[in-house]
Design a protein around this motif. Structure first.
Motif, PDB file in Angstrom:
ATOM      1  N   ALA A   1      71.657  59.037  84.348  1.00 15.61           N
ATOM      2  CA  ALA A   1      72.311  60.314  85.143  1.00 15.61           C
ATOM      3  C   ALA A   1      72.069  59.793  86.603  1.00 15.61           C
ATOM      4  O   ALA A   1      73.521  60.058  86.680  1.00 15.61           O
ATOM      5  N   LEU A   2      70.839  59.310  86.228  1.00 11.84           N
ATOM      6  CA  LEU A   2      71.078  58.622  87.880  1.00 11.84           C
ATOM      7  C   LEU A   2      72.076  57.641  88.302  1.00 11.84           C
ATOM      8  O   LEU A   2      73.227  57.324  89.507  1.00 11.84           O
ATOM      9  N   ALA A   3      72.603  57.117  87.427  1.00 10.56           N
ATOM     10  CA  ALA A   3      73.760  55.815  88.012  1.00 10.56           C
ATOM     11  C   ALA A   3      75.012  56.322  87.499  1.00 10.56           C
ATOM     12  O   ALA A   3      75.756  56.023  88.530  1.00 10.56           O
ATOM     13  N   ALA A   4      74.993  57.389  87.242  1.00  9.41           N
ATOM     14  CA  ALA A   4      75.872  58.054  86.853  1.00  9.41           C
ATOM     15  C   ALA A   4      76.732  58.362  88.212  1.00  9.41           C
ATOM     16  O   ALA A   4      77.544  58.914  88.405  1.00  9.41           O
ATOM     17  N   GLU A   5      75.956  58.795  88.685  1.00  6.53           N
ATOM     18  CA  GLU A   5      75.800  60.107  90.316  1.00  6.53           C
ATOM     19  C   GLU A   5      75.931  58.454  91.351  1.00  6.53           C
ATOM     20  O   GLU A   5      76.664  58.742  92.171  1.00  6.53           O
ATOM     21  N   TRP A   6      75.294  57.887  90.866  1.00  4.68           N
ATOM     22  CA  TRP A   6      75.598  56.099  91.721  1.00  4.68           C
ATOM     23  C   TRP A   6      77.648  56.188  91.588  1.00  4.68           C
ATOM     24  O   TRP A   6      78.048  56.543  92.115  1.00  4.68           O
ATOM     25  N   ALA A   7      77.689  55.912  90.676  1.00  7.34           N
ATOM     26  CA  ALA A   7      79.265  55.938  89.950  1.00  7.34           C
ATOM     27  C   ALA A   7      80.286  56.668  91.090  1.00  7.34           C
ATOM     28  O   ALA A   7      80.989  56.964  91.465  1.00  7.34           O
ATOM     29  N   ASP A   8      80.007  58.188  90.594  1.00  8.76           N
ATOM     30  CA  ASP A   8      80.317  58.624  91.150  1.00  8.76           C
ATOM     31  C   ASP A   8      80.574  59.099  92.227  1.00  8.76           C
ATOM     32  O   ASP A   8      81.435  59.468  93.741  1.00  8.76           O
ATOM     33  N   ALA A   9      79.733  59.254  93.430  1.00  7.86           N
ATOM     34  CA  ALA A   9      79.143  58.989  95.216  1.00  7.86           C
ATOM     35  C   ALA A   9      79.911  57.842  95.400  1.00  7.86           C
ATOM     36  O   ALA A   9      80.975  58.081  96.376  1.00  7.86           O
ATOM     37  N   ALA A  10      79.944  56.325  94.655  1.00  2.03           N
ATOM     38  CA  ALA A  10      80.686  55.460  95.612  1.00  2.03           C
ATOM     39  C   ALA A  10      82.054  55.664  95.070  1.00  2.03           C
ATOM     40  O   ALA A  10      82.697  55.044  96.344  1.00  2.03           O
ATOM     41  N   HIS A  11      82.797  56.157  94.752  1.00  2.00           N
ATOM     42  CA  HIS A  11      84.845  56.838  94.318  1.00  2.00           C
ATOM     43  C   HIS A  11      85.082  57.946  94.851  1.00  2.00           C
ATOM     44  O   HIS A  11      85.804  57.583  95.984  1.00  2.00           O
ATOM     45  N   ARG A  12      83.737  59.118  95.157  1.00  2.00           N
ATOM     46  CA  ARG A  12      84.344  60.210  95.975  1.00  2.00           C
ATOM     47  C   ARG A  12      84.317  59.699  96.781  1.00  2.00           C
ATOM     48  O   ARG A  12      84.876  60.385  98.033  1.00  2.00           O
ATOM     49  N   ASN A  13      82.958  59.038  97.562  1.00  2.00           N
ATOM     50  CA  ASN A  13      83.390  58.878  99.180  1.00  2.00           C
ATOM     51  C   ASN A  13      83.318  57.211 100.079  1.00  2.00           C
ATOM     52  O   ASN A  13      82.878  56.281  99.196  1.00  2.00           O
ATOM     53  N   GLU A  14      84.613  57.332  99.751  1.00  2.00           N
ATOM     54  CA  GLU A  14      85.398  55.591  99.770  1.00  2.00           C
ATOM     55  C   GLU A  14      84.932  55.297 100.985  1.00  2.00           C
ATOM     56  O   GLU A  14      84.684  55.537 102.198  1.00  2.00           O
ATOM     57  N   PRO A  15      85.504  53.807 101.021  1.00  2.00           N
ATOM     58  CA  PRO A  15      84.688  52.858 102.220  1.00  2.00           C
ATOM     59  C   PRO A  15      85.293  53.503 102.825  1.00  2.00           C
ATOM     60  O   PRO A  15      86.734  53.788 103.236  1.00  2.00           O
ATOM     61  N   ARG A  16      84.428  53.458 104.813  1.00  2.00           N
ATOM     62  CA  ARG A  16      86.241  53.406 105.983  1.00  2.00           C
ATOM     63  C   ARG A  16      85.230  52.107 106.651  1.00  2.00           C
ATOM     64  O   ARG A  16      84.122  51.795 107.224  1.00  2.00           O
ATOM     65  N   LEU A  17      86.672  51.716 107.321  1.00  2.00           N
ATOM     66  CA  LEU A  17      87.093  51.089 108.170  1.00  2.00           C
ATOM     67  C   LEU A  17      86.337  51.428 109.839  1.00  2.00           C
ATOM     68  O   LEU A  17      87.181  52.146 110.234  1.00  2.00           O
ATOM     69  N   ARG A  18      85.883  50.483 110.538  1.00  2.00           N
ATOM     70  CA  ARG A  18      85.382  51.035 112.323  1.00  2.00           C
ATOM     71  C   ARG A  18      85.700  49.222 112.528  1.00  2.00           C
ATOM     72  O   ARG A  18      84.854  48.179 112.075  1.00  2.00           O
ATOM     73  N   THR A  19      86.852  49.973 112.834  1.00  2.00           N
ATOM     74  CA  THR A  19      87.451  48.102 114.112  1.00  2.00           C
ATOM     75  C   THR A  19      86.263  47.568 115.256  1.00  2.00           C
ATOM     76  O   THR A  19      85.989  46.952 115.794  1.00  2.00           O
ATOM     77  N   HIS A  20      85.909  49.179 115.816  1.00  2.00           N
ATOM     78  CA  HIS A  20      84.996  48.937 117.151  1.00  2.00           C
ATOM     79  C   HIS A  20      83.719  49.782 117.380  1.00  2.00           C
ATOM     80  O   HIS A  20      83.713  51.026 115.785  1.00  2.00           O
ATOM     81  N   ASP A  21      82.907  49.610 117.403  1.00  2.00           N
ATOM     82  CA  ASP A  21      81.388  49.749 117.497  1.00  2.00           C
ATOM     83  C   ASP A  21      81.774  51.310 119.122  1.00  2.00           C
ATOM     84  O   ASP A  21      82.869  51.431 119.392  1.00  2.00           O
ATOM     85  N   ARG A  22      80.766  51.657 119.466  1.00  2.00           N
ATOM     86  CA  ARG A  22      80.858  53.416 119.765  1.00  2.00           C
ATOM     87  C   ARG A  22      81.169  52.711 121.438  1.00  2.00           C
ATOM     88  O   ARG A  22      82.434  53.151 122.542  1.00  2.00           O
ATOM     89  N   VAL A  23      80.838  50.825 121.998  1.00  2.00           N
ATOM     90  CA  VAL A  23      81.333  50.957 123.701  1.00  2.00           C
ATOM     91  C   VAL A  23      82.389  49.977 123.691  1.00  2.00           C
ATOM     92  O   VAL A  23      83.053  49.554 124.258  1.00  2.00           O
ATOM     93  N   GLY A  24      82.974  49.995 122.499  1.00  2.00           N
ATOM     94  CA  GLY A  24      84.496  49.118 122.262  1.00  2.00           C
ATOM     95  C   GLY A  24      84.379  47.330 121.992  1.00  2.00           C
ATOM     96  O   GLY A  24      85.401  47.257 121.808  1.00  2.00           O
ATOM     97  N   HIS A  25      83.114  47.437 121.524  1.00  3.28           N
ATOM     98  CA  HIS A  25      83.370  46.184 121.274  1.00  3.28           C
ATOM     99  C   HIS A  25      83.878  45.193 119.317  1.00  3.28           C
ATOM    100  O   HIS A  25      83.648  46.826 118.709  1.00  3.28           O
ATOM    101  N   ARG A  26      85.008  44.479 119.124  1.00  2.00           N
ATOM    102  CA  ARG A  26      85.633  44.542 117.773  1.00  2.00           C
ATOM    103  C   ARG A  26      84.526  44.779 116.835  1.00  2.00           C
ATOM    104  O   ARG A  26      83.244  42.860 117.429  1.00  2.00           O
ATOM    105  N   VAL A  27      83.895  44.953 116.107  1.00  2.37           N
ATOM    106  CA  VAL A  27      83.007  44.711 114.987  1.00  2.37           C
ATOM    107  C   VAL A  27      83.659  44.396 113.497  1.00  2.37           C
ATOM    108  O   VAL A  27      83.887  43.571 112.205  1.00  2.37           O
TER     109      VAL A  27
END
Length: 540
Positions: free
Chosen positions: A51-77
């Motif tokens: 059941a734990l691994a099933a929760e991992w699989a579900d969360a990995a798909h429902r919470n999709e990867p997010r791109l961060r191009t810059h940090d808080r102060v404007g550096h490209r990351v």
């Protein structure tokens, strides 16, 4: 308010079982020389069924990867943030040796053990398997650059998952990706326009744009670019040895049909520092071994997707009732499930046979020749069958299968991917024609695998050989399919129970089968086929 309904005749969650409790999988593990890995495979299987691994699989798909191009102060990351569940899935895969570890394991069967584990764990969730597969595939390509292999090989073969962008030499484990395709070329990588300008210190500076580069948080990437003497392979680290970030500007993440836990990006290079892998102008030849490895994983991943879908369909049929009987007792449902089980068993058997060839190829000429043609056939056919199998399995659940909570929609969205990745069906079929024209030893290896086991398969082989005398590009798909089916049939005749082998040969080879699943010939032993289903009963 009064109760408006009672909940009954609903199916319990498919958790608490051992995904590796699967007859064709375990038999293939033994047959291909990795019986010593059985205990660890069951450890992976029980975790994949938890059941734990099933929760991992579900969360990995429902919470999709997010791109961060810059940090808080404007550096490209140019970083991608994943759900912690995705990192847990990746951690398990790396720790159990599904990434680069087999290349540092001298035990016979190491690549088979890895393949069986990858097939088992991928049934849970496919997206995180992308960097795992690419890391596995990059290592043989790095043999063309011994100094780079010496530097990065220990990290790539490590069983430690160490996420985050840092100097590769300071990390306990590394993951690798690939940047091959560009928007104007796709599979035609020779049309790439990314340029590579040599520097005085022996490195190169890359400038260009890649159209599909998945898992952009990997530590290293193999990239194809045009050097002065032609298309060449390069190694591009995200972080340079001095600790500075290499130029790897992620323009966006792809909004994909499936595989949504895996970030696929469009990176832009501008004077990006790279190290040459192999000779200039020999880029395609350098990555040939890499392509063979990723195509093997395409076949393994599609076999996993089929097996996962059939397991869910059978689990539903065991518990769901209609018209006074469970679905598994209904004659037509039994026919459908038996047919799906047969197709998925053939896929598992062929995929593990290819893994055996991968393992033995360095020391066995027949295996090396067979691997070249077998991986092409298996990649084409197993991947093609995945969508059909998953679609029929989804229908076994009726309307419940169309609901996200069933897990079937995610499996269905994943199903076309492997057929596209690492060369679509047409590319693989054309590759087969090239193999047949240039590598007679591979044709002989295929012939040896399919000959003398069944008169119907021998008749099919003779038809193929007659067709080869006048085959052209229009025949490529038909030849690839026919040769793959004959190979699958021969494997089942050699190794599967008689009832299984006869059902496959009579339906797929001899042609006594309709266009849909559930149309097996009369007289097929349905009970014997259903006995080959994975055991989804709860673990003790």
């Amino acid at each position: 308010m009064p109760a408006t309904h009672e909940i009954s005749n609903q199916v319990p969650d498919l958790v608490g079982h051992d995904v590796a409790a699967d007859p064709p999988l375990l038999e293939g593990l033994e047959r291909e020389g990795a019986g010593w890995a059985r205990e660890d495979l069951h450890v992976v299987g029980r975790l994949a069924g938890s059941a734990l691994a099933a929760e991992w699989a579900d969360a990995a798909h429902r919470n999709e990867p997010r791109l961060r191009t810059h940090d808080r102060v404007g550096h490209r990351v140019d970083e991608v943030d994943y759900d912690p569940a995705y990192e847990e899935l990746t951690r398990v895969a790396v720790e159990h040796g599904f990434a680069g570890a087999p290349w540092a394991d001298e035990r016979p069967g190491a690549h088979v053990a890895r393949a069986a584990g990858f097939l088992t764990w991928s049934q849970l969730e496919a997206g995180h398997g992308c960097p795992i597969s690419m890391t596995y595939a990059v290592l043989p390509a790095l043999r063309a650059a011994p100094e780079l292999l010496a530097t990065y090989g220990p990290g790539l073969t490590s069983r430690t998952h160490d996420p985050g962008l840092r100097v590769p030499s300071t990390k306990r484990g590394l993951l690798a990706g690939m940047g091959m395709t560009e928007k104007q070329g796709g599979s035609d990588v020779r049309a790439n326009t990314t340029s590579a300008a040599p520097s005085a210190d022996g490195t190169y500076l890359l400038t260009g744009h890649k159209w599909f580069t998945s898992a952009p948080m990997c530590d290293l990437f193999l990239v194809l670019a045009q050097a002065p003497h032609g298309l060449t392979c390069f190694l591009v680290p995200r972080v340079l040895p001095d600790g500075t970030r290499n130029t790897f500007r992620i323009q966006r993440l792809k909004d994909k049909l499936g595989n949504r836990s895996n970030a696929s990006s469009e990176p832009e290079f501008e004077d990006t520092v790279a190290w040459r892998v192999g000779d200039e102008g020999r880029g395609v030849r350098t990555i040939i071994e890499m392509v063979a490895c990723t195509r093997l994983d395409n076949a393994l991943g599609s076999a996993a997707g089929m097996r996962a879908a059939v397991s869910r369909a059978a689990h539903h049929a065991r518990y769901r009732s209609a018209f006074g009987r469970t679905l598994l007792e209904q004659p037509l449902m039994r026919e459908v499930l038996a047919d799906l089980t047969l197709e998925s068993e053939a896929a598992v058997s062929l995929a593990l046979r290819l893994a055996g060839a991968q393992d033995r190829a360095p020391r066995d000429e027949h295996e090396a020749a067979f691997r070249r043609i077998g991986v092409t056939l298996g990649k084409y056919w197993i991947c093609k069958r995945q969508t059909a199998v998953v679609g029929e399995a989804l229908e076994c659940l009726g309307g419940n299968g169309y609901v996200e909570d069933s897990g079937m929609p995610r499996l269905f969205r994943e199903s076309p991917l492997n057929s596209i990745w690492e060369g679509s069906g047409n590319v693989n079929a054309l590759d087969l024609l090239r193999i047949l024209a240039r590598e007679p030893a591979s044709l002989e290896a295929w012939r040896a695998e399919v000959s003398g086991v069944d008169d119907r398969i021998d008749a099919g082989r003779k038809e193929v050989e007659a067709d080869l005398a006048h085959a052209d590009e229009r025949d490529a798909r038909r030849l690839t399919e026919r040769m793959a089916v004959l190979l699958s049939g021969a494997l089942l005749v050699r190794h599967a129970p008689t009832a299984v082998a006869d059902a496959y040969v009579s339906s797929r080879v001899a042609g006594d089968h309709g266009q849909a699943f559930g149309t097996l010939p009369r007289g097929v032993d349905v009970d014997a086929l259903l006995a080959r289903l994975p055991d989804t009963s709860r673990s003790a």
